[in-house]
Every structure is written in C-alpha cells, then in structure tokens.
Design a protein around this motif. Structure first.
Motif, mmCIF file in Angstrom:
data_model
loop_
_atom_site.group_PDB
_atom_site.id
_atom_site.type_symbol
_atom_site.label_atom_id
_atom_site.label_comp_id
_atom_site.label_asym_id
_atom_site.label_seq_id
_atom_site.Cartn_x
_atom_site.Cartn_y
_atom_site.Cartn_z
ATOM 1 N N MET A 108 0.839 -1.196 0.000
ATOM 2 C CA MET A 108 0.000 0.000 0.000
ATOM 3 C C MET A 108 0.881 1.256 0.000
ATOM 4 N N SER A 109 0.428 2.260 -0.705
ATOM 5 C CA SER A 109 1.135 3.546 -0.683
ATOM 6 C C SER A 109 0.158 4.631 -0.275
ATOM 7 N N LYS A 110 0.696 5.707 0.280
ATOM 8 C CA LYS A 110 -0.135 6.832 0.708
ATOM 9 C C LYS A 110 -0.182 7.875 -0.402
ATOM 10 N N ILE A 111 -1.409 8.341 -0.719
ATOM 11 C CA ILE A 111 -1.597 9.406 -1.701
ATOM 12 C C ILE A 111 -2.568 10.425 -1.125
ATOM 13 N N ARG A 112 -2.580 11.625 -1.700
ATOM 14 C CA ARG A 112 -3.559 12.638 -1.321
ATOM 15 C C ARG A 112 -4.781 12.501 -2.222
ATOM 16 N N ALA A 113 -5.949 12.632 -1.613
ATOM 17 C CA ALA A 113 -7.198 12.515 -2.361
ATOM 18 C C ALA A 113 -8.233 13.455 -1.771
ATOM 19 N N ALA A 114 -9.240 13.781 -2.577
ATOM 20 C CA ALA A 114 -10.382 14.577 -2.113
ATOM 21 C C ALA A 114 -11.485 13.600 -1.741
ATOM 22 N N VAL A 115 -11.789 13.493 -0.463
ATOM 23 C CA VAL A 115 -12.695 12.465 0.049
ATOM 24 C C VAL A 115 -14.049 13.071 0.409
ATOM 25 N N CYS A 116 -15.106 12.387 -0.016
ATOM 26 C CA CYS A 116 -16.467 12.754 0.361
ATOM 27 C C CYS A 116 -16.860 11.960 1.602
ATOM 28 N N HIS A 117 -17.080 12.656 2.708
ATOM 29 C CA HIS A 117 -17.482 12.001 3.952
ATOM 30 C C HIS A 117 -18.976 12.131 4.214
ATOM 31 N N GLU A 118 -19.601 13.160 3.609
ATOM 32 C CA GLU A 118 -21.028 13.394 3.824
ATOM 33 C C GLU A 118 -21.608 14.020 2.566
ATOM 34 N N PHE A 119 -22.708 13.469 2.069
ATOM 35 C CA PHE A 119 -23.330 13.998 0.869
ATOM 36 C C PHE A 119 -23.705 15.466 1.059
ATOM 37 N N GLY A 120 -23.413 16.255 0.034
ATOM 38 C CA GLY A 120 -23.769 17.665 0.070
ATOM 39 C C GLY A 120 -22.792 18.543 0.817
ATOM 40 N N LYS A 121 -21.719 17.970 1.344
ATOM 41 C CA LYS A 121 -20.724 18.733 2.105
ATOM 42 C C LYS A 121 -19.424 18.847 1.301
ATOM 43 N N PRO A 122 -18.564 19.840 1.627
ATOM 44 C CA PRO A 122 -17.291 19.974 0.904
ATOM 45 C C PRO A 122 -16.427 18.727 1.041
ATOM 46 N N LEU A 123 -15.622 18.470 0.015
ATOM 47 C CA LEU A 123 -14.670 17.368 0.066
ATOM 48 C C LEU A 123 -13.519 17.721 1.007
ATOM 49 N N VAL A 124 -12.893 16.688 1.539
ATOM 50 C CA VAL A 124 -11.772 16.866 2.461
ATOM 51 C C VAL A 124 -10.513 16.309 1.813
ATOM 52 N N ILE A 125 -9.474 17.142 1.734
ATOM 53 C CA ILE A 125 -8.192 16.682 1.181
ATOM 54 C C ILE A 125 -7.431 15.973 2.293
ATOM 55 N N GLU A 126 -7.139 14.683 2.092
ATOM 56 C CA GLU A 126 -6.470 13.912 3.135
ATOM 57 C C GLU A 126 -5.679 12.769 2.518
ATOM 58 N N GLU A 127 -4.836 12.156 3.328
ATOM 59 C CA GLU A 127 -4.095 10.991 2.880
ATOM 60 C C GLU A 127 -4.987 9.754 2.925
ATOM 61 N N VAL A 128 -4.857 8.917 1.882
ATOM 62 C CA VAL A 128 -5.563 7.634 1.839
ATOM 63 C C VAL A 128 -4.564 6.574 1.396
ATOM 64 N N GLU A 129 -4.974 5.314 1.524
ATOM 65 C CA GLU A 129 -4.121 4.204 1.116
ATOM 66 C C GLU A 129 -4.551 3.696 -0.264
ATOM 67 N N LEU A 130 -3.575 3.485 -1.126
ATOM 68 C CA LEU A 130 -3.830 2.924 -2.453
ATOM 69 C C LEU A 130 -2.960 1.681 -2.611
ATOM 70 N N ARG A 131 -3.596 0.530 -2.856
ATOM 71 C CA ARG A 131 -2.806 -0.683 -3.015
ATOM 72 C C ARG A 131 -2.210 -0.756 -4.416
ATOM 73 N N ALA A 132 -1.228 -1.620 -4.564
ATOM 74 C CA ALA A 132 -0.584 -1.838 -5.858
ATOM 75 C C ALA A 132 -1.550 -2.536 -6.807
ATOM 76 N N PRO A 133 -1.364 -2.379 -8.099
ATOM 77 C CA PRO A 133 -2.251 -3.046 -9.059
ATOM 78 C C PRO A 133 -2.135 -4.563 -8.971
ATOM 79 N N GLU A 134 -3.286 -5.224 -9.029
ATOM 80 C CA GLU A 134 -3.328 -6.677 -9.037
ATOM 81 C C GLU A 134 -3.483 -7.159 -10.474
ATOM 82 N N ALA A 135 -3.775 -8.430 -10.643
ATOM 83 C CA ALA A 135 -3.884 -9.003 -11.990
ATOM 84 C C ALA A 135 -4.894 -8.224 -12.836
ATOM 85 N N GLY A 136 -4.467 -7.838 -14.028
ATOM 86 C CA GLY A 136 -5.340 -7.132 -14.953
ATOM 87 C C GLY A 136 -5.476 -5.651 -14.705
ATOM 88 N N GLU A 137 -4.728 -5.116 -13.737
ATOM 89 C CA GLU A 137 -4.865 -3.709 -13.371
ATOM 90 C C GLU A 137 -3.598 -2.915 -13.678
#
Length: 360
Positions: free
Chosen positions: A1-30
């Motif tokens: 897993m690697s850490k990246i910055r993303a704009a996350v929706c935590h609640e519908f209709g509310k502003p997005l939050v810029i935060e770190e999230v985890e992104l796994r490596a590509p698996e078969a076919g990805e």
C-alpha cells in the motif's frame, strides 16, 4: 500500500476533504496511473449530492489522464511511462454485451466498496465510479485506459475520458446521425457542446442548440451549431421547426433536467429519435404521450458514455483533435489544483463553466 492525497467525500452535500488515503498496488489485470489531470463532471456532482446513493466515505472523479506508473500481472500492450486516459468504462470482455461490441454496457458487477482504496486506518473507502480520480494516483482495470500520443496536452486529453466521448459518441454511435439530417441538442454545457461538434463531424445539415441563456447559445455556435433557440421561449420546439422547415431527425437531451425530457419529443419529426444522454437523479420521473410516439413511429434511446469502444473511438478522436476538427482546449474553462477542488466544483455548479480541470 502507498499513501496518496485525495479529495474524500465524507457526507453527501458537504465539501470534500483533502487527506491521505491508502492505495494498493495493481493486481492481476490492473494498472496504476499517476494522474496529470482530472476534469469535473456533473456525474461526480450528482454522486457528491447523494443523488444516486452509494457508500461513504468515497473518492469520486472519473475524467482523467496521466502516465502509467505500475503494471499488474497479465497486462500486456502497455509500458511504464505511457500517457493514457483513465475512464469509468470497465469491461470484462466476455459478457453478452461486451461480446457483441458494447463494452460500455458491461454486465459483470464490480464491488466498488472493496477496490484499491482504503482509509489510512484500513477502513472501507468507496472506489467512486470505478475510478477514484480525485486523487494523485488511480488503480484501475486495464480496460479502463486508452493510449495517447506523446506530446498531447494532458488537461485537454482528460476530457476524452467522459464529456467528449459521451457527447460525440451519443451522436455518432448511439444516434447514428447521417449526413443531411436535422439535429436538435438540448443543453449546451460540457456534454452538449460535444454532441454539437459530433453532429457537425457527422454532417448534419442543421444543428439547433436549445439552452436557457444567450451566452450558452453563442458558445454552441463556436462548436458547430447552425442555430440557437432559447428554452425559455413559450414553444421552443415551434421555433426549431420554423428554422429547419420540419421536425428533427434526432434530438439529444444532454442535461439531467426533467422538463427537458418532457418536452424533447415535441421537437421530433415523424420517424425521429430522441436520445437520452443526461442523467437525472434516481427516482426522477418524466411523462410522455405514448400514442403520439407510436403513431409517428418515433423512438427513445438511452445512451451511456456514448456507447464508446475505447480502442476504436479514442484513436479516431485524437486524430480529429490533431487535425483541428475536434475542439478540446476550447472546452476548458479553468484549471485548478487539488486543494482548490471545492471551489472548482462550486464554479461547475454555477453552470457557467464548460469543463473545469484539476491539474496535478
């Protein structure tokens, strides 16, 4: 897993939050793509507003471009560093619709709650629109990318991932407009402008844009509309008929407004077809008078992502762009950073923007 910055929706209709999230490596076919640009589409906004439901938290964004930065097992035909577009068009290649040449309608389900994204504490993070491109990187199925030539501007190229293929494809693939036909396009926003230039490329004799403002009608003429009619007129369909001398062979509804769907059949000639491109919120209903549609042999057709086949259509559209026959740069209203995404979304909501692009 690697850490990246993303704009996350935590609640519908509310502003997005810029935060770190985890992104796994590509698996078969990805593949993993380090993103250069991601445009903001009204489909993203519909999800952000809760109009189509879904699980939260989520990372949306699906109209993107970038360079391949990792390749999973079994992926061929691509190499590290290749420039590509990234789309939501995930196809298995073997289901009945994929097998008959319609990968945009793929029937194989994909669990977006258990995709490549996780919260930093390992919790579920919804892989919005199968893409999650409001982030620095995206891991997607290899069917969701298409190659680009070196040197193409990546902000312009990102628009090929949704708005352009949806609009142009609706005209050329779904609506199958032929030279000399009369076309009406309801809505001159990002998708509508592409439907208009699709009709121009297809050789329509008249291309009548219908929108709420004079400014949008002026923009429509830049992209190939021959005429414009204000939707605020008492009977805009009568004005369109006066311009063309008859009803339209094809009407494209490119907005998600129910009144546009209700009135669209009034623009049609006998034997004409209404192509539904815009997507209202779930549960929204429209009404028609079936006897007229039956008596005049008219039809209604749904169009998802322009019935696009990436391997066929992207190469063609890039060629048109390089010849100056397909406008991409002119579609971009503003360029924003990831940290400015909420401002970019607000500007898109205002209706003034053609396409706002997040540039990484």
């Amino acid at each position: 897993m690697s850490k990246i910055r993303a704009a996350v929706c935590h609640e519908f209709g509310k502003p997005l939050v810029i935060e770190e999230v985890e992104l796994r490596a590509p698996e078969a076919g990805e593949v993993e793509v380090t993103l250069s640009a991601c445009a903001i589409c009204f489909s993203d906004i519909s999800y952000l507003d809760g109009g189509w439901g879904g699980t939260l938290p989520a990372v949306y964004g699906h109209e993107a471009s970038g360079h391949i930065s990792a390749i999973g097992p079994g992926v061929t035909g691509h190499k590290l560093g290749d420039p590509v577009i990234v789309t939501l068009l995930r196809s298995c290649g073997t289901c009945p619709t994929c097998g008959t040449g319609h990968p945009s309608r793929c029937e194989t389900p994909y669990d977006r709650d258990h995709g490549p994204l996780k919260t930093v504490d390992g919790g579920i993070l919804h892989h919005g629109l199968k893409t999650g491109a409001f982030a620095e990187k995206a891991v997607v199925h290899a069917s969701q990318i298409a190659p680009l030539p070196e040197g193409i501007p990546m902000d312009a190229a990102s628009l090929l991932s949704c708005g352009v293929i949806t609009g142009v494809g609706a005209v050329v693939n779904t609506g199958q407009v032929r030279p000399g036909e009369v076309v009406v396009v309801i809505g001159a926003g990002g998708v509508g402008l592409n439907a208009i230039q699709g009709a121009r490329i297809a050789g329509a004799s008249r291309i009548i844009a219908v929108d709420m403002t004079e400014a949008k009608l002026a923009a429509a003429k830049e992209f190939g509309a021959t005429d414009g009619v204000l939707a605020t007129e008492e009977k805009p369909w009568s004005m369109a008929r006066d311009i063309a001398g008859r009803g339209a062979d094809a009407v494209f509804v490119t907005v998600g407004a129910i009144p546009a769907f209700d009135t669209a059949p009034r623009f049609l000639a006998p034997g004409g077809r209404m192509v539904m491109v815009g997507m209202p919120h779930s549960g929204a209903m429209s009404t028609y008078e079936p006897v007229i549609i039956a008596a005049l042999a008219q039809s209604m057709i749904g169009s998802v992502m322009g019935d696009t086949v990436l391997a066929r259509d992207i190469r063609w559209m890039v060629d048109l762009y390089q010849q100056g026959r397909l406008k991409l740069d002119e579609l971009i209203s503003g360029r924003w950073s990831l940290d400015q995404i909420n401002e970019a979304i607000a500007d898109t909501r205002s209706g003034a923007a053609r396409r706002n692009v997040i540039v990484f």
